[in-house]
Design an enzyme around this catalytic site. Structure first.
Site, PDB file in Angstrom:
ATOM      1  N   HIS A  42     -47.930 -20.312  69.013  1.00 41.47           N
ATOM      2  CA  HIS A  42     -47.301 -21.584  68.703  1.00 41.47           C
ATOM      3  C   HIS A  42     -46.215 -21.855  69.733  1.00 41.47           C
ATOM      4  O   HIS A  42     -45.938 -21.011  70.596  1.00 41.47           O
ATOM      5  CB  HIS A  42     -46.735 -21.558  67.283  1.00 41.47           C
ATOM      6  CG  HIS A  42     -46.432 -22.913  66.728  1.00 41.47           C
ATOM      7  ND1 HIS A  42     -47.316 -23.964  66.798  1.00 41.47           N
ATOM      8  CD2 HIS A  42     -45.330 -23.391  66.080  1.00 41.47           C
ATOM      9  CE1 HIS A  42     -46.770 -25.028  66.223  1.00 41.47           C
ATOM     10  NE2 HIS A  42     -45.560 -24.709  65.791  1.00 41.47           N
TER      11      HIS A  42
ATOM     12  N   ASP B 175     -48.173 -21.961  61.812  1.00 38.89           N
ATOM     13  CA  ASP B 175     -48.801 -22.863  62.771  1.00 38.89           C
ATOM     14  C   ASP B 175     -49.314 -22.070  63.972  1.00 38.89           C
ATOM     15  O   ASP B 175     -48.614 -21.192  64.488  1.00 38.89           O
ATOM     16  CB  ASP B 175     -47.797 -23.907  63.250  1.00 38.89           C
ATOM     17  CG  ASP B 175     -47.289 -24.787  62.116  1.00 38.89           C
ATOM     18  OD1 ASP B 175     -47.706 -24.578  60.966  1.00 38.89           O
ATOM     19  OD2 ASP B 175     -46.478 -25.685  62.400  1.00 38.89           O
TER      20      ASP B 175
ATOM     21  N   HIS C 108     -41.921 -19.617  60.771  1.00 45.98           N
ATOM     22  CA  HIS C 108     -41.225 -19.979  62.004  1.00 45.98           C
ATOM     23  C   HIS C 108     -40.144 -21.010  61.688  1.00 45.98           C
ATOM     24  O   HIS C 108     -40.014 -21.461  60.531  1.00 45.98           O
ATOM     25  CB  HIS C 108     -42.200 -20.491  63.069  1.00 45.98           C
ATOM     26  CG  HIS C 108     -42.893 -21.762  62.739  1.00 45.98           C
ATOM     27  ND1 HIS C 108     -43.769 -21.899  61.688  1.00 45.98           N
ATOM     28  CD2 HIS C 108     -42.860 -22.987  63.341  1.00 45.98           C
ATOM     29  CE1 HIS C 108     -44.257 -23.118  61.649  1.00 45.98           C
ATOM     30  NE2 HIS C 108     -43.704 -23.819  62.641  1.00 45.98           N
TER      31      HIS C 108
ATOM     32  N   ASP D 245     -40.002 -28.529  59.504  1.00 48.06           N
ATOM     33  CA  ASP D 245     -40.890 -28.776  58.369  1.00 48.06           C
ATOM     34  C   ASP D 245     -41.255 -27.501  57.624  1.00 48.06           C
ATOM     35  O   ASP D 245     -41.987 -27.547  56.628  1.00 48.06           O
ATOM     36  CB  ASP D 245     -42.155 -29.524  58.807  1.00 48.06           C
ATOM     37  CG  ASP D 245     -42.953 -28.804  59.883  1.00 48.06           C
ATOM     38  OD1 ASP D 245     -42.354 -28.091  60.703  1.00 48.06           O
ATOM     39  OD2 ASP D 245     -44.197 -28.969  59.919  1.00 48.06           O
ATOM     40  N   HIS D 246     -40.702 -26.376  58.076  1.00 51.73           N
ATOM     41  CA  HIS D 246     -40.930 -25.096  57.397  1.00 51.73           C
ATOM     42  C   HIS D 246     -39.643 -24.467  56.851  1.00 51.73           C
ATOM     43  O   HIS D 246     -39.725 -23.517  56.075  1.00 51.73           O
ATOM     44  CB  HIS D 246     -41.619 -24.108  58.345  1.00 51.73           C
ATOM     45  CG  HIS D 246     -42.993 -24.531  58.748  1.00 51.73           C
ATOM     46  ND1 HIS D 246     -44.137 -23.978  58.223  1.00 51.73           N
ATOM     47  CD2 HIS D 246     -43.422 -25.483  59.610  1.00 51.73           C
ATOM     48  CE1 HIS D 246     -45.208 -24.568  58.752  1.00 51.73           C
ATOM     49  NE2 HIS D 246     -44.790 -25.490  59.602  1.00 51.73           N
TER      50      HIS D 246
END
Length: 308
Positions: A140, A211, A63, A67-68
């Protein structure tokens, strides 16, 4: 099949955990490597690992939270310096291509290798050098996906005992029988190779989830896998925060592993509120339900063996 955890933290980097990135390496294929997510600082973690950026051929993004993905532009640029023209395929949700192309354009970054995008939707299926990758949407705050990686089953072994029983002499026809083909013997008999093979050997299966709150989609992706990688942003005491922020606790990850019949569970995406030494207590919470549980650390390598 090896998984190298390059970043195991949630949200922001800490001194002990970088943000999300996992490399899946295929040693039997010359070290070909797939990268799952690419948080800020991923290429720094690669420098101190056994992962070779020049061997990364596929990128799978779960996604578009920072932070990804915030490590992607820099990693792609560095790969251009190191790798000639080896192509790269990037898989991810709608919006990923626009983000990367704009970052490359604004920064004046030119990639010397060809790269293509495959947009991921719920139920998408990709075949990568004979390996099937299935995607499903999780629960999410923004569209987020989990990936299931399935090797094809391997043919069973040739049953020499059955061939001896039927008086089949050794010879070049053994190779064709092992391939499951029909063979005509000098005495006129026609043998079907499939009748002389043991049961097929199951290919390895791994699920790497983005997530998510607990959801049936996660259970289906993880059904009977050898290894499930599941986020556990919070310990059992913060189920309220997990639900509010569309994440899972250690207990909820373990419940998913149990429901799916997974063989092994590794927890990652750990909130920076938990110090590194608390990892064992987090694992202990999950082990109360699912005994084969570990908490990942940056730099940890996990091997998924083939069945004998």
């Amino acid at each position: 099949m090896e998984l190298i955890f390059l970043g195991t933290g949630a949200g922001i980097p800490s001194k002990e955990r970088n943000v999300s990135a996992i490399a899946l390496r295929w040693p039997d294929s010359g070290g070909d490597t797939w990268l799952f997510d690419c948080g800020e600082g991923t290429q720094q973690r690669i420098l101190s690992s056994t992962v070779k950026l020049t061997r990364v051929s596929r990128l799978f993004i779960t996604h578009l939270h920072g932070d990804h993905i915030f490590g992607l532009p820099g990693l792609l640029g560095t790969r251009s310096f190191q790798e000639g023209e080896r192509p790269l395929t990037i898989y991810g949700p709608q919006g990923l291509e626009a983000f990367l192309r704009e970052a490359l354009r604004v920064s004046g970054t030119h990639l010397r290798y060809p790269f293509t995008f495959q947009e991921v939707e719920d139920g998408a299926e990709f075949f990568c050098d004979g390996v099937r990758v299935r995607a499903a949407r999780l629960e999410h705050g923004i569209p987020c996906f989990g990936y299931r990686i399935e090797e094809p089953d391997r043919p069973g072994a040739l049953r020499i005992d059955l061939l001896k029983r039927d008086g089949v002499p050794p010879g070049p026809h053994y190779r064709r029988l092992k391939e499951g083909k029909q063979v005509r013997l000098p005495d006129g008999r026609i043998l079907d190779g499939k009748a002389y093979l043991s049961a097929p050997k199951r290919g390895r299966r791994v699920a790497i989830l983005g997530d998510t709150r607990p959801t049936p989609a996660a259970v289906e992706l993880a059904r009977d896998v050898d290894l499930l990688v599941h986020e556990a942003t919070y310990g059992r005491e913060r189920e309220d925060l997990a639900r509010e922020h569309f994440h899972s606790t250690t207990i909820q990850a373990a419940e998913t592993a149990c429901a799916a019949g997974a063989r092994r569970l590794i927890l990652t995406h750990i909130s920076p509120r938990y110090a590194l030494e608390e990892g064992e207590s987090l694992a202990g919470e999950a082990r109360a339900l699912f005994s084969e549980t570990e908490v990942a650390r940056d730099g940890k390598t996990v091997t998924v063996e083939r069945e004998d």
